[in-house]
Design a protein around this motif. Sequence first.
Motif, mmCIF file in Angstrom:
data_model
loop_
_atom_site.group_PDB
_atom_site.id
_atom_site.type_symbol
_atom_site.label_atom_id
_atom_site.label_comp_id
_atom_site.label_asym_id
_atom_site.label_seq_id
_atom_site.Cartn_x
_atom_site.Cartn_y
_atom_site.Cartn_z
ATOM 1 N N ASP A 59 0.764 -1.207 0.169
ATOM 2 C CA ASP A 59 0.008 -0.006 -0.018
ATOM 3 C C ASP A 59 0.915 1.124 0.040
ATOM 4 O OD1 ASP A 59 -2.360 -1.436 0.199
ATOM 5 O OD2 ASP A 59 -2.251 -1.636 2.401
ATOM 6 N N ARG A 71 -1.863 6.442 1.997
ATOM 7 C CA ARG A 71 -3.029 6.232 2.317
ATOM 8 C C ARG A 71 -4.224 7.106 3.110
ATOM 9 N NH1 ARG A 71 -0.027 1.371 6.129
ATOM 10 N NH2 ARG A 71 1.119 0.770 4.242
ATOM 11 N N ARG A 88 -3.511 4.847 -2.336
ATOM 12 C CA ARG A 88 -4.720 3.715 -1.607
ATOM 13 C C ARG A 88 -5.918 4.908 -1.179
ATOM 14 N NH1 ARG A 88 -5.361 -1.296 -0.991
ATOM 15 N NH2 ARG A 88 -7.085 -1.900 0.156
ATOM 16 N N VAL A 120 -4.867 2.045 -6.289
ATOM 17 C CA VAL A 120 -6.157 1.649 -5.838
ATOM 18 C C VAL A 120 -6.944 2.444 -5.540
ATOM 19 C CG1 VAL A 120 -6.969 0.112 -4.107
ATOM 20 C CG2 VAL A 120 -4.699 -0.345 -4.964
#
Length: 275
Positions: free
Chosen positions: A140, A143, A162, A181
Motif C-alpha cells: 500500500d 493512505r 490507496r 487503488v
Amino acid sequence: MSGWHFRVRQTPALRVDLRGITPAALAELSADQVEQLSVGHGNEMLALAELFDVAPGEEGVLRFEGSLERFDRIGWQMDGGSIRVEGHVGHYAGGCMRGGELSIEGHAGLLAACEMAGGSIDVKGDVGDFAASTLPGSMDGMRGGTLIVHGNAGERFGDRMRRGTALVHGGAGAFLGSRMVAGTIGVGGSVGAHAGFGMRRGSIVFVEAGAALPEGVGSALTFVPNRAATPVFWALLARDLARHGGLFSDLPARRIERHLGDLSADGKGELITCL
C-alpha cells in the motif's frame, strides 16, 4: 508544546537519519536533552548538537535551516505539530506521516510522503521518484492526507496509492499513478509514458489545457472513452482541487473528458483530461 530551531553546522560526511525528531517527541524536553538526542549517521550514532546549532523556536514548530540534502526521514511517522524546512531535504520526507504539517521550501529526494496516512505536506520544489507511493516490499502506498508539489515529480508518483490527494503543479515522470487503488492525483504539466499503468480505481486529473492522453495509454487500448455525464462528481472534485491554486484554480469552469481503465486490471479507474 515547545518549539525548536535547528541550524545545520556543516554538511555531514554521510547520510543522517532523522527519524524520531518530531514536534511531539521533543515537546517536553529541555535544550540539553534535545542536543543529546542521537540520530543515525552512516553506521554510527551522533548527538544532534554535533550536527545542528539548537535554539528555542516558535511554539509547536520544528524549524530546520541549512543544506539538508543528506538528512533523510524528516517528519517520519509525524503525528502532529509543524515542521518547516528552509532548504532542500533528503529521502523519505514525511514518510508514514499520520498528522501535522510539513513544509519544505526546496526539493525533496526519493520516496517523499511514502505511505503517508494523514496530515499535509507542501513542497515548494521538486520531488524524486516514488513520491506518495509505497515503501519497498509493501503493498500500500499513500493512505491519506494531502501532498502538494509546486515543482515537478519523478517517476512512479502515487504508485499503489490507496487514499488521499496528491497534486503536482509541474510535470511528472513515467508510470504516474501506476497500480493505483484509490485516491486523487492531479498534474499541471506534461507527464511521461504509461500513466495509470495497472490502475484499479481512483482518479488522475491532467490539468494542462488540450493535453492528450500520455504515451502508452490510449495506444495500448487499456483505457476507453466514457461519455456519461458526471456534473455533480466533477463539480465536487474540481472545487476541492481549485483551492490549491495555480493551474488548478479554474477547474470548476472547465469541461472534461474521461477515460476508464486500466482494463488489464480492474478497469474502474479514470483518467480525466481538462478542456
